[in-house]
Design a protein around this motif. Structure first.
Motif, PDB file in Angstrom:
ATOM      1  N   ASN A 468       0.848  -1.197   0.000  1.00 40.21           N
ATOM      2  CA  ASN A 468       0.000   0.000   0.000  1.00 40.21           C
ATOM      3  C   ASN A 468       0.881   1.244   0.000  1.00 40.21           C
ATOM      4  O   ASN A 468       1.839   1.337   0.774  1.00 40.21           O
ATOM      5  CB  ASN A 468      -0.880  -0.023   1.259  1.00 40.21           C
ATOM      6  CG  ASN A 468      -1.957   1.037   1.277  1.00 40.21           C
ATOM      7  OD1 ASN A 468      -1.971   1.971   0.475  1.00 40.21           O
ATOM      8  ND2 ASN A 468      -2.877   0.895   2.223  1.00 40.21           N
ATOM      9  N   ASP A 469       0.560   2.217  -0.858  1.00 37.82           N
ATOM     10  CA  ASP A 469       1.331   3.470  -0.867  1.00 37.82           C
ATOM     11  C   ASP A 469       0.965   4.372   0.303  1.00 37.82           C
ATOM     12  O   ASP A 469       1.606   5.395   0.537  1.00 37.82           O
ATOM     13  CB  ASP A 469       1.126   4.220  -2.187  1.00 37.82           C
ATOM     14  CG  ASP A 469      -0.225   4.931  -2.255  1.00 37.82           C
ATOM     15  OD1 ASP A 469      -1.236   4.337  -1.808  1.00 37.82           O
ATOM     16  OD2 ASP A 469      -0.264   6.065  -2.756  1.00 37.82           O
ATOM     17  N   ARG A 538      14.087  -2.429  -0.277  1.00 38.71           N
ATOM     18  CA  ARG A 538      15.257  -2.215   0.580  1.00 38.71           C
ATOM     19  C   ARG A 538      14.989  -1.083   1.568  1.00 38.71           C
ATOM     20  O   ARG A 538      14.134  -0.239   1.351  1.00 38.71           O
ATOM     21  CB  ARG A 538      16.480  -1.908  -0.288  1.00 38.71           C
ATOM     22  CG  ARG A 538      16.942  -3.108  -1.132  1.00 38.71           C
ATOM     23  CD  ARG A 538      17.990  -2.715  -2.149  1.00 38.71           C
ATOM     24  NE  ARG A 538      17.400  -1.961  -3.259  1.00 38.71           N
ATOM     25  CZ  ARG A 538      18.108  -1.424  -4.257  1.00 38.71           C
ATOM     26  NH1 ARG A 538      19.434  -1.540  -4.251  1.00 38.71           N
ATOM     27  NH2 ARG A 538      17.507  -0.775  -5.228  1.00 38.71           N
ATOM     28  N   ASP A 539      15.757  -1.065   2.642  1.00 37.15           N
ATOM     29  CA  ASP A 539      15.549  -0.088   3.703  1.00 37.15           C
ATOM     30  C   ASP A 539      16.143   1.253   3.285  1.00 37.15           C
ATOM     31  O   ASP A 539      17.364   1.383   3.137  1.00 37.15           O
ATOM     32  CB  ASP A 539      16.213  -0.578   4.988  1.00 37.15           C
ATOM     33  CG  ASP A 539      15.889   0.303   6.190  1.00 37.15           C
ATOM     34  OD1 ASP A 539      15.297   1.389   6.004  1.00 37.15           O
ATOM     35  OD2 ASP A 539      16.229  -0.106   7.316  1.00 37.15           O
ATOM     36  N   PRO A 540      15.312   2.303   3.106  1.00 35.56           N
ATOM     37  CA  PRO A 540      15.847   3.596   2.653  1.00 35.56           C
ATOM     38  C   PRO A 540      16.722   4.280   3.701  1.00 35.56           C
ATOM     39  O   PRO A 540      17.439   5.227   3.378  1.00 35.56           O
ATOM     40  CB  PRO A 540      14.586   4.412   2.368  1.00 35.56           C
ATOM     41  CG  PRO A 540      13.542   3.821   3.260  1.00 35.56           C
ATOM     42  CD  PRO A 540      13.852   2.355   3.317  1.00 35.56           C
ATOM     43  N   ASP A 547      12.240   7.611   6.155  1.00 34.39           N
ATOM     44  CA  ASP A 547      10.790   7.732   5.952  1.00 34.39           C
ATOM     45  C   ASP A 547      10.376   7.621   4.484  1.00 34.39           C
ATOM     46  O   ASP A 547       9.181   7.635   4.180  1.00 34.39           O
ATOM     47  CB  ASP A 547      10.299   9.078   6.499  1.00 34.39           C
ATOM     48  CG  ASP A 547      10.495   9.198   7.996  1.00 34.39           C
ATOM     49  OD1 ASP A 547      10.338   8.169   8.694  1.00 34.39           O
ATOM     50  OD2 ASP A 547      10.823  10.295   8.472  1.00 34.39           O
ATOM     51  N   PHE A 548      11.330   7.507   3.595  1.00 32.81           N
ATOM     52  CA  PHE A 548      11.037   7.513   2.159  1.00 32.81           C
ATOM     53  C   PHE A 548      10.246   6.273   1.765  1.00 32.81           C
ATOM     54  O   PHE A 548      10.498   5.165   2.234  1.00 32.81           O
ATOM     55  CB  PHE A 548      12.343   7.567   1.365  1.00 32.81           C
ATOM     56  CG  PHE A 548      12.144   7.558  -0.129  1.00 32.81           C
ATOM     57  CD1 PHE A 548      11.903   8.741  -0.809  1.00 32.81           C
ATOM     58  CD2 PHE A 548      12.190   6.363  -0.842  1.00 32.81           C
ATOM     59  CE1 PHE A 548      11.713   8.734  -2.188  1.00 32.81           C
ATOM     60  CE2 PHE A 548      12.006   6.350  -2.215  1.00 32.81           C
ATOM     61  CZ  PHE A 548      11.767   7.532  -2.888  1.00 32.81           C
ATOM     62  N   ASN A 549       9.264   6.466   0.842  1.00 31.47           N
ATOM     63  CA  ASN A 549       8.457   5.363   0.328  1.00 31.47           C
ATOM     64  C   ASN A 549       8.505   5.399  -1.201  1.00 31.47           C
ATOM     65  O   ASN A 549       7.972   6.315  -1.834  1.00 31.47           O
ATOM     66  CB  ASN A 549       7.008   5.482   0.824  1.00 31.47           C
ATOM     67  CG  ASN A 549       6.159   4.292   0.434  1.00 31.47           C
ATOM     68  OD1 ASN A 549       5.991   3.996  -0.735  1.00 31.47           O
ATOM     69  ND2 ASN A 549       5.613   3.612   1.435  1.00 31.47           N
ATOM     70  N   SER A 587       7.585  12.566  -0.043  1.00 35.25           N
ATOM     71  CA  SER A 587       8.230  11.266  -0.190  1.00 35.25           C
ATOM     72  C   SER A 587       7.485  10.136   0.510  1.00 35.25           C
ATOM     73  O   SER A 587       7.868   8.979   0.361  1.00 35.25           O
ATOM     74  CB  SER A 587       9.661  11.328   0.361  1.00 35.25           C
ATOM     75  OG  SER A 587       9.649  11.573   1.760  1.00 35.25           O
ATOM     76  N   HIS A 588       6.414  10.455   1.267  1.00 33.17           N
ATOM     77  CA  HIS A 588       5.633   9.403   1.909  1.00 33.17           C
ATOM     78  C   HIS A 588       4.277   9.976   2.311  1.00 33.17           C
ATOM     79  O   HIS A 588       4.070  11.196   2.341  1.00 33.17           O
ATOM     80  CB  HIS A 588       6.362   8.812   3.125  1.00 33.17           C
ATOM     81  CG  HIS A 588       6.736   9.836   4.164  1.00 33.17           C
ATOM     82  ND1 HIS A 588       5.912  10.149   5.231  1.00 33.17           N
ATOM     83  CD2 HIS A 588       7.843  10.611   4.309  1.00 33.17           C
ATOM     84  CE1 HIS A 588       6.493  11.054   5.983  1.00 33.17           C
ATOM     85  NE2 HIS A 588       7.673  11.365   5.451  1.00 33.17           N
TER      86      HIS A 588
END
Length: 591
Positions: A468-469, A538-540, A547-549, A587-588
């Protein structure tokens, strides 16, 4: 408990002619694949660069170009068979390469064989899991057997530290899913509602005994409830902290009427839903509305025209008093079932006489849940066309817009292959720890098994993972690689171990032994890292942007999509580090 999960590589491709039916009415329309927010098919070949804070910007995994080509080839084979018929929603190179697991993350373990006390059949069913503690996970799978009454079974696989250790096999007349219920005192009640569709061949109603699993003794005991629970769902009926089970029932305690497995601190008793005016055939999903009425979604409802003026084969919401003390006081029609659209007319069904009963769109599961986090409840319906020649499956997304439900499936599903399997089992869990519910889908077998040109195509498998975005848009990030190289068989059951937070898919089946057998083969596919919110899960935080998605950023920022499609950057996070952050791009979803 919020889990972070690991996922398998997925695939996506751009085909301008792909599309699904559009809108919420019966008029045929199509949504072109790769159009709008989905971006184009141009791939990026740029290398990692250095951001202003000294962090190296993320490039694509080295296997991704080949992964995409492999996926594209499989999807092209599907298109060749389906011709001008719709076969996918919003697939593109951009979504696949930026968001799917790479093949290098897939760990396919050697199969293990366990011996049952007596021969077990191959059947139709689904599964779930339960983390007993930080080390032990139980994976449940239960089934009924076509054309063979009272021949079902249930498996319980014990995994310790992510490794399969023991398997218990118990013969039962039949079931399709196990539910793990929360009780007020912190204990769990594990219940298996009965259903035996094998009885239908001899004219019996398809019901069976239900069972409760004793965690202390690892045994199933009779719950003394007879049901034909084709569709069932967990819901706290009385808001008392004890989860209950709502079941659409064929036969059983109340002669085929829907029912509740009412839970009082672990003690189960049957309760009839007085829905005789709203006999939904396949599944149901309860919720409370703003007036504290009990709403129940019934799929494939019939005989509702005389009183409520609703055509047969539709999905409806019936509103009852909160204590179920009377029949429905109001029934509202929902948007047309997904595959009743004109795009799908004329597709041959396995059971042709379902017209006038179930219809072309076979709506097999339902859930009421807030998908887009706007404070109201939306509806998810798992739909299919049961066809050997042109099988179809989708999760239909009915979004609540100020009390009006609209079908927004085509605008909210990305990387979804319509051609293939459906979603009898839909589980909602926050996979990537961003606070938004994601979706695990699983279903039986590989729906391409009777299409010679596609029998080895992994896109026919029923298990997949959707992220889910944060605003109710979902992208498939794992599908064909779960089933790659696997022959037809039972459901690949998803589980998330508390030991390592990795997502696994496990199949337990006697079929590799040639049918009824004491030898039960366990096949496992797991993923080497937990899916996070950055490129390819991957983990930003590794690039200084915790917090980036990736999905949200690409979906809501056209300039970022354009830059990737032009080959300037490989990932959304790379664009954000180099340009987007300074430009103030969101970004999220929590910004």
């Amino acid at each position: 408990m919020i889990h972070r999960v690991l996922i398998a590589g997925l695939a996506i491709l751009f085909l301008g002619s792909c599309g699904g039916g559009g809108g919420g009415d019966s008029s045929p329309s199509t949504s072109p694949v790769g159009s709008g927010a989905s971006g184009g098919a141009t791939s990026s070949t740029s290398q990692s660069s250095s951001s202003g804070n000294g962090s190296s910007a993320p490039s694509l995994p080295t296997s991704m170009e080949q992964d995409y080509l492999s996926y594209e080839s499989q999807l092209l084979d599907v298109k060749a068979h389906y011709g001008s018929k719709p076969h996918a929603l919003n697939t593109s190179a951009l979504w696949y390469k930026s968001l799917s697991y790479p093949s290098s993350a897939v760990v396919s373990k050697d199969a293990k064989v366990f011996m049952a006390d007596e021969p077990m059949e191959h059947g139709v069913g689904y599964g779930t899991y339960f983390n007993v503690d930080a080390s032990k996970t139980l994976v449940f799978y239960t089934f009924w057997v076509p054309q063979k009454p009272a021949s079902g079974g249930v498996y319980v696989l014990e995994m310790l530290d992510g490794v399969a250790q023991t398997l218990s096999a118990t013969k039962i007349p039949g079931g399709t899913r196990v539910h793990v219920l929360n009780n007020t005192d912190g204990t769990k009640t594990i219940v298996l509602p009965g259903v035996d569709e094998g009885e239908l061949v001899i004219g019996e109603p398809g019901d069976a005994p239900s069972y409760i699993y004793d965690l202390a003794n690892n045994l199933w005991t009779d719950a003394n409830i007879l049901s034909g629970a084709h569709g069932s769902v967990v819901f706290d009926f009385e808001n008392d902290g004890d989860d209950d089970v709502f079941a659409q029932s064929w036969g059983g305690e109340f002669n085929g009427r829907a029912m509740v497995f009412k839970n009082d601190a672990g003690s189960l008793s049957p309760l009839e839903i007085p829905h005789q005016d709203v006999p939904g055939v396949m599944s149901l999903a309860p919720f409370y509305d703003e007036s504290d009425r009990l709403g129940i979604v019934f799929t494939d409802a019939i005989n509702v025209g005389e009183q409520w003026g609703i055509p047969n084969e539709r999905s409806v919401i019936a509103y009852f008093p909160s204590d179920l003390s009377a029949p429905a006081e109001q029934v509202d029609e929902l948007p047309i079932p997904y595959f009743e659209r004109g795009d799908y007319a004329g597709i041959p069904q396995v059971i042709p006489d379902w017209d006038g009963n179930v219809g072309l769109s076979h709506d097999v599961s339902a859930k009421v849940i807030d998908l887009d986090y706007d404070g109201d409840l939306d509806i998810v319906i798992g739909s299919m066309i049961w066809s050997d020649e042109y099988p179809y499956g989708v999760i239909q997304l009915l979004m609540n817009n100020e009390g009006v439900f609209t079908d927004e499936t085509d605008e909210r599903l990305f990387n979804w292959v319509l051609a293939g399997n459906t979603a009898h089992q839909v589980d909602f869990v926050d996979i990537n720890d961003d606070g938004f519910v994601d979706i695990l889908v699983s279903d039986h077998g590989n729906s391409f098994n009777k299409i010679p040109a596609l029998t080895d195509n992994g896109l026919g498998g029923g298990s997949r993972v959707l992220i889910n975005d944060g605003t109710g848009h979902f992208v498939v990030v794992a599908h064909h690689l779960i089933h790659q190289g696997k022959t037809f068989g039972a459901t690949f059951v998803p589980s998330i171990s508390a030991y390592d937070d990795k997502l696994r898919f496990t199949r337990m089946d006697s079929l590799p032994s040639g049918g009824s057998s004491r030898s039960i083969t366990v096949e496992e596919v797991e993923f080497s890292y937990s899916y996070s919110t950055g490129p390819n899960g991957r983990d930003p935080a590794a690039w200084g942007e915790p917090d980036f998605n990736e999905f949200f950023y690409l979906l809501h920022n056209p300039t970022a999509r354009d830059a990737i499609n032009a080959g300037t950057y490989q990932t959304g996070l790379e664009h954000y580090i180099e340009e987007g952050k300074e430009a103030g791009l969101k970004s999220h979803a929590n910004q």
